[in-house]
Design a protein around this motif. Structure first.
Motif, mmCIF file in Angstrom:
data_model
loop_
_atom_site.group_PDB
_atom_site.id
_atom_site.type_symbol
_atom_site.label_atom_id
_atom_site.label_comp_id
_atom_site.label_asym_id
_atom_site.label_seq_id
_atom_site.Cartn_x
_atom_site.Cartn_y
_atom_site.Cartn_z
ATOM 1 N N LYS A 3 1.012 9.760 -2.693
ATOM 2 C CA LYS A 3 1.101 9.269 -4.051
ATOM 3 C C LYS A 3 2.142 10.035 -4.862
ATOM 4 O O LYS A 3 2.436 9.696 -5.984
ATOM 5 N N SER A 22 -3.596 2.082 5.204
ATOM 6 C CA SER A 22 -3.716 3.082 4.149
ATOM 7 C C SER A 22 -4.534 2.600 2.963
ATOM 8 O O SER A 22 -4.929 3.395 2.111
ATOM 9 N N LEU A 23 -4.796 1.302 2.903
ATOM 10 C CA LEU A 23 -5.629 0.751 1.836
ATOM 11 C C LEU A 23 -7.119 0.905 2.130
ATOM 12 O O LEU A 23 -7.952 0.606 1.278
ATOM 13 N N LEU A 55 5.609 3.623 4.727
ATOM 14 C CA LEU A 55 4.972 2.983 3.576
ATOM 15 C C LEU A 55 5.905 1.913 3.014
ATOM 16 O O LEU A 55 6.481 2.053 1.924
ATOM 17 N N VAL A 73 -2.024 2.413 -3.521
ATOM 18 C CA VAL A 73 -1.024 2.819 -2.538
ATOM 19 C C VAL A 73 0.299 2.217 -2.988
ATOM 20 O O VAL A 73 0.337 1.134 -3.555
ATOM 21 N N LYS A 100 -3.527 -2.322 -4.396
ATOM 22 C CA LYS A 100 -4.876 -1.873 -4.080
ATOM 23 C C LYS A 100 -5.706 -3.088 -3.684
ATOM 24 O O LYS A 100 -5.413 -4.227 -4.069
ATOM 25 N N GLU A 124 2.959 -0.810 -6.493
ATOM 26 C CA GLU A 124 1.654 -0.178 -6.327
ATOM 27 C C GLU A 124 0.649 -1.284 -6.034
ATOM 28 O O GLU A 124 0.628 -2.319 -6.711
ATOM 29 N N ALA A 162 0.911 1.038 6.478
ATOM 30 C CA ALA A 162 0.660 0.847 5.056
ATOM 31 C C ALA A 162 -0.604 0.035 4.827
ATOM 32 O O ALA A 162 -1.396 0.333 3.922
ATOM 33 N N LEU A 195 0.782 -1.207 0.000
ATOM 34 C CA LEU A 195 0.000 0.000 0.000
ATOM 35 C C LEU A 195 0.819 1.264 0.000
ATOM 36 O O LEU A 195 1.990 1.251 0.191
ATOM 37 N N LEU A 196 0.040 2.404 -0.091
ATOM 38 C CA LEU A 196 0.673 3.722 0.003
ATOM 39 C C LEU A 196 -0.348 4.772 0.379
ATOM 40 O O LEU A 196 -1.405 4.809 -0.154
ATOM 41 N N ILE A 197 -0.012 5.606 1.295
ATOM 42 C CA ILE A 197 -0.817 6.743 1.721
ATOM 43 C C ILE A 197 -0.144 7.307 2.938
ATOM 44 O O ILE A 197 0.273 6.569 3.778
#
Length: 269
Positions: A26, A136-137, A77, A111, A99, A97, A133, A15-17
Motif C-alpha cells: 500500500k 491479494s484481494l 500488482l 489494493v 476492493k 484502488e 493481484a 487489487l494491491l498487496i
C-alpha cells in the motif's frame, strides 16, 4: 493486442498487496490522494484474472512494459483494462484502488494496481487482474478460494501513482537515426500520458510524437535527427486538467536501440 486466458472464468476487479518483495504494497506505487476528489469516489466494476495464479498476468501486454510488471515497484500488482479503462492505450500507467466485499473470501481491504494491458472482449468497466493481484484481494489463506470464484464484483476508484523513482525511457529496438520510438514508464500523478513531444539539439521547436501502441511513442521524421533529444510529457486528469513536464536532453548523443534511460524528472516530484 494480447489475447487473455481467463483462469476459471471472467472476473471484475483491481487489487494491491505484495508479500514477495518485502515491502508494504500500500506504500509501493500510489498515494492516498484521489485523481478527482470531488467525484463519487467508489464505483462498481467487475473483475477476472489471467495468467499463472501467482503471476503477473502478462509477459508484456498491450502497454509494452515487458518483464518490468513482475519487478518492483509494480511487483505483479497490475491489471488489464476493459475498453473504458484501457482507452485505446491512453489508460496505460493509470493507477486504481480496488476492493471486494461480496464474496466470503474477500478481505474488504483496498489494493492498488496499475493498468499494463488491455482486455479484449471485456465489458467497458472491467479489470482483468494478474493472478497475484486478484489473490491479494482475499483474506489470508483464502487466495485460491477467491480465484476459484472466477468472477467477482468490486468497487474501484482512480488514485494518483507514486512510483518512488524517475520516469524511465526504453528506446525501441527498431529505432534509428531517422525513426525514434520509446516506451515511457513510471509516470507519477495521474499516470497516463496523453501527449509527448520531441525537440532536437539546437532546435527551438517541439515536434509531436504519435502513440505507436500502449505506452510506446514514435516520431518518424523521415530525415536525419540530431540528438540529444528533449522530451515534453503531458498528463491529463479525470477532471480534464493537465500538467506538462520537460526532460531536457534526456536521450543522449550516441543513444542505442534497446537502451534504458532513467531520467531525472517525474510528475508530482
Amino acid at each position: 493486442m494480447k489475447v487473455h486466458t481467463f483462469n476459471v472464468v471472467v472476473l471484475y476487479c483491481m487489487l494491491l498487496i505484495c508479500t514477495c518483495y518485502g515491502f508494504n504494497p500500500k506504500l509501493s506505487f500510489y498515494n492516498s490522494s484521489k485523481v478527482d476528489a470531488n467525484a463519487e469516489q467508489w464505483q462498481p466494476a467487475s473483475a477476472t484474472w489471467y495468467g499463472p495464479p501467482d503471476g503477473a498476468g502478462t509477459d508484456g501486454g498491450a502497454c509494452g512494459y515487458g518483464s518490468s510488471v513482475g519487478n518492483p515497484p509494480l511487483s505483479k500488482l497490475v491489471s488489464a483494462g476493459g475498453p473504458n479503462i484501457f482507452n485505446n492505450g491512453e489508460g496505460c500507467g493509470a493507477c486504481y484502488e480496488v476492493k471486494c466485499t461480496e464474496n466470503e473470501a474477500c478481505s474488504g481491504e483496498t489494493v492498488t494496481v496499475m493498468i499494463s494491458d488491455q482486455c479484449p472482449g471485456c465489458p467497458a468497466i472491467h479489470f482483468d487482474l494478474s493472478g497475484f493481484a486478484f489473490g491479494s484481494l482475499a483474506k489470508p489463506g483464502q487466495q485460491d478460494n477467491l480465484r476459484n470464484a472466477g468472477r467477482i464484483n468490486l468497487q474501484y476508484q482512480r488514485v494518483s501513482c507514486s512510483f518512488g523513482q524517475p520516469i524511465v525511457f526504453t528506446i525501441d529496438n527498431g529505432a534509428n537515426q531517422y525513426y525514434f520510438a520509446t516506451e515511457i514508464e513510471y509516470e507519477n500523478g495521474d499516470g497516463n500520458l496523453v501527449d509527448v513531444k520531441l525537440k532536437q539539439a539546437n532546435k527551438d521547436s517541439w515536434i509531436p510524437m504519435k502513440r505507436l501502441w500502449g505506452a510506446r511513442w514514435v516520431l518518424n521524421l523521415g530525415s536525419l535527427m540530431q540528438p540529444p533529444f528533449s522530451l515534453e510529457l503531458t498528463e491529463t486528469s479525470a477532471t480534464g486538467s493537465s500538467k506538462t513536464i520537460e526532460a531536457n536532453n534526456v536521450i543522449p548523443d550516441g543513444w542505442q536501440p534497446g537502451q534504458v534511460i532513467r531520467s531525472a524528472i517525474n510528475f508530482n516530484n
